[in-house]
Motif scaffolding. Structure first.
Motif, PDB file in Angstrom:
ATOM      1  N   THR A 212       0.804  -1.223   0.000  1.00  0.00           N
ATOM      2  CA  THR A 212       0.000   0.000   0.000  1.00  0.00           C
ATOM      3  C   THR A 212       0.841   1.279   0.000  1.00  0.00           C
ATOM      4  N   PRO A 213       1.894   1.396   0.806  1.00  0.00           N
ATOM      5  CA  PRO A 213       2.700   2.630   0.745  1.00  0.00           C
ATOM      6  C   PRO A 213       3.305   2.890  -0.631  1.00  0.00           C
ATOM      7  N   VAL A 214       3.717   1.819  -1.313  1.00  0.00           N
ATOM      8  CA  VAL A 214       4.266   1.982  -2.663  1.00  0.00           C
ATOM      9  C   VAL A 214       3.176   2.468  -3.612  1.00  0.00           C
ATOM     10  N   THR A 215       1.987   1.888  -3.495  1.00  0.00           N
ATOM     11  CA  THR A 215       0.865   2.316  -4.330  1.00  0.00           C
ATOM     12  C   THR A 215       0.545   3.782  -4.109  1.00  0.00           C
ATOM     13  N   TYR A 216       0.521   4.201  -2.852  1.00  0.00           N
ATOM     14  CA  TYR A 216       0.275   5.605  -2.519  1.00  0.00           C
ATOM     15  C   TYR A 216       1.288   6.516  -3.217  1.00  0.00           C
ATOM     16  N   ALA A 217       2.563   6.145  -3.132  1.00  0.00           N
ATOM     17  CA  ALA A 217       3.625   6.980  -3.699  1.00  0.00           C
ATOM     18  C   ALA A 217       3.486   7.090  -5.213  1.00  0.00           C
ATOM     19  N   ILE A 218       3.223   5.975  -5.888  1.00  0.00           N
ATOM     20  CA  ILE A 218       3.113   5.991  -7.349  1.00  0.00           C
ATOM     21  C   ILE A 218       1.879   6.771  -7.790  1.00  0.00           C
ATOM     22  N   VAL A 219       0.750   6.541  -7.121  1.00  0.00           N
ATOM     23  CA  VAL A 219      -0.481   7.255  -7.472  1.00  0.00           C
ATOM     24  C   VAL A 219      -0.298   8.757  -7.285  1.00  0.00           C
ATOM     25  N   GLY A 220       0.301   9.153  -6.166  1.00  0.00           N
ATOM     26  CA  GLY A 220       0.525  10.575  -5.927  1.00  0.00           C
ATOM     27  C   GLY A 220       1.413  11.199  -6.985  1.00  0.00           C
ATOM     28  N   PHE A 221       2.483  10.498  -7.346  1.00  0.00           N
ATOM     29  CA  PHE A 221       3.395  11.002  -8.382  1.00  0.00           C
ATOM     30  C   PHE A 221       2.680  11.153  -9.716  1.00  0.00           C
ATOM     31  N   LEU A 222       1.891  10.151 -10.098  1.00  0.00           N
ATOM     32  CA  LEU A 222       1.216  10.186 -11.397  1.00  0.00           C
ATOM     33  C   LEU A 222       0.155  11.281 -11.451  1.00  0.00           C
ATOM     34  N   LYS A 223      -0.586  11.450 -10.383  1.00  0.00           N
ATOM     35  CA  LYS A 223      -1.619  12.490 -10.388  1.00  0.00           C
ATOM     36  C   LYS A 223      -0.996  13.872 -10.534  1.00  0.00           C
ATOM     37  N   ARG A 224       0.135  14.079  -9.867  1.00  0.00           N
ATOM     38  CA  ARG A 224       0.805  15.376  -9.989  1.00  0.00           C
ATOM     39  C   ARG A 224       1.425  15.547 -11.374  1.00  0.00           C
ATOM     40  N   SER A 225       2.070  14.513 -11.876  1.00  0.00           N
ATOM     41  CA  SER A 225       2.773  14.611 -13.152  1.00  0.00           C
ATOM     42  C   SER A 225       1.817  14.689 -14.338  1.00  0.00           C
ATOM     43  N   GLU A 226       0.755  13.881 -14.294  1.00  0.00           N
ATOM     44  CA  GLU A 226      -0.190  13.847 -15.401  1.00  0.00           C
ATOM     45  C   GLU A 226      -1.238  14.961 -15.296  1.00  0.00           C
ATOM     46  N   GLY A 227      -1.401  15.521 -14.088  1.00  0.00           N
ATOM     47  CA  GLY A 227      -2.414  16.553 -13.893  1.00  0.00           C
ATOM     48  C   GLY A 227      -3.814  16.018 -14.040  1.00  0.00           C
ATOM     49  N   VAL A 228      -4.041  14.789 -13.550  1.00  0.00           N
ATOM     50  CA  VAL A 228      -5.351  14.164 -13.712  1.00  0.00           C
ATOM     51  C   VAL A 228      -5.686  13.345 -12.470  1.00  0.00           C
ATOM     52  N   ASP A 229      -6.957  13.327 -12.140  1.00  0.00           N
ATOM     53  CA  ASP A 229      -7.473  12.489 -11.053  1.00  0.00           C
ATOM     54  C   ASP A 229      -8.891  12.125 -11.448  1.00  0.00           C
ATOM     55  N   THR A 230      -9.055  10.979 -12.110  1.00  0.00           N
ATOM     56  CA  THR A 230     -10.313  10.639 -12.777  1.00  0.00           C
ATOM     57  C   THR A 230     -11.356  10.099 -11.808  1.00  0.00           C
ATOM     58  N   PHE A 231     -12.573  10.637 -11.922  1.00  0.00           N
ATOM     59  CA  PHE A 231     -13.737  10.121 -11.210  1.00  0.00           C
ATOM     60  C   PHE A 231     -14.728   9.612 -12.256  1.00  0.00           C
ATOM     61  N   ASP A 232     -15.180   8.380 -12.114  1.00  0.00           N
ATOM     62  CA  ASP A 232     -16.006   7.742 -13.139  1.00  0.00           C
ATOM     63  C   ASP A 232     -17.501   7.992 -12.910  1.00  0.00           C
ATOM     64  N   TYR A 233     -17.893   9.264 -12.925  1.00  0.00           N
ATOM     65  CA  TYR A 233     -19.307   9.577 -12.702  1.00  0.00           C
ATOM     66  C   TYR A 233     -20.183   9.157 -13.867  1.00  0.00           C
TER      67      TYR A 233
END
Length: 244
Positions: A212-233
């Motif tokens: 889980t800590p590794v997942t947190y780190a990768i997700v945080g990096f990608l959201k900042r780098s890609e500028g995206v945080d998708t919600f599937d409404y």
């Protein structure tokens, strides 16, 4: 504005079934490539049994849970649609690998080549195990992605750990039960089958919790780098949709 990908593979990866051009991400191709490599290799290494004291795990058990971590990352960052495309590509890659592996094993070996038996041990896959692996992967990955996407809406994007663990609990249940039942029914007794299911399932879930800590780190990096945080409404939650 990001450049539109020129290669056919890039178009397939990003816009499979979409009716209009979509955004090109910096790391999607890289993550997709690593995901597919790990997925295919985990099937090739599955026959090796590793010993850790009294515990026994296969090579696939050590690598395959990583694909669920990738599945969490794809869904959390790029949404269910982005995850759906890579699940299908991984499914096709596995099927092609299994088919070509069996074909090459079946071709006549040169008389001077003495490694046919060893080659067959690595690349020959019993059709029943191929079917079990493909069906289990397909059901488990889509269940994992669906649960995570839905939980993200319910939690309004908070508490990532609940989504990564919760989706794995569901996805790995589908994957493990289907794989073991298809592969070993009739070969292993009833109690033995459920011991296989329980031990493999608990290992995979604990694996996810530890990661889980590794997942947190990768997700945080990608959201900042890609500028995206998708919600599937407005997403169509079906594996067979040809649009997001």
């Amino acid at each position: 504005m990001a450049a539109w990908p020129s290669s056919p593979f890039s178009r397939l990866l990003y816009n499979w079934g979409l009716t209009e051009k979509t955004r090109v991400f910096k790391y999607y191709d890289l993550l997709a490539s690593v995901f597919i490599v790990v997925l295919v290799i985990s099937n090739l290494l599955g026959q090796k049994i590793c010993a850790f004291g009294p515990f026994r795990v296969s090579g696939a058990q050590l690598l395959f849970p990583i694909t669920y971590i990738f599945g969490d990352i794809f869904t959390e960052v790029y949404g269910y649609g982005g995850s759906r495309r890579i699940i299908w590509i991984g499914f096709l890659a596995n099927a092609v690998m299994a088919g070509l592996g069996n074909l090459i094993v079946a071709l006549p070996a040169a008389p001077e080549w003495k490694n046919q038996e060893a080659f067959a041990i690595v690349f020959h896959q019993v059709p029943r195990l191929v079917i079990a692996s493909l069906v289990a992967y397909w059901c488990g990955e889509f269940a994992n992605s669906y649960v995570l996407a839905k939980m993200k809406l319910l939690t309004k994007g908070r508490y990532l750990w609940t989504r990564t663990v919760g989706s794995t609990v569901v996805g790995q249940a589908f994957d493990t039960v289907i794989l073991v039942l298809i592969a070993f029914t009739g070969e292993v007794t009833g109690p033995g089958i459920w011991r296989l299911i329980l031990s493999a399932y608990l290992f995979k879930v604990v694996y996810e919790v530890i990661a889980t800590p590794v997942t947190y780190a990768i997700v945080g990096f990608l959201k900042r780098s890609e500028g995206v945080d998708t919600f599937d409404y407005n997403t169509r939650f079906t594996p067979f949709a040809t649009e997001v």
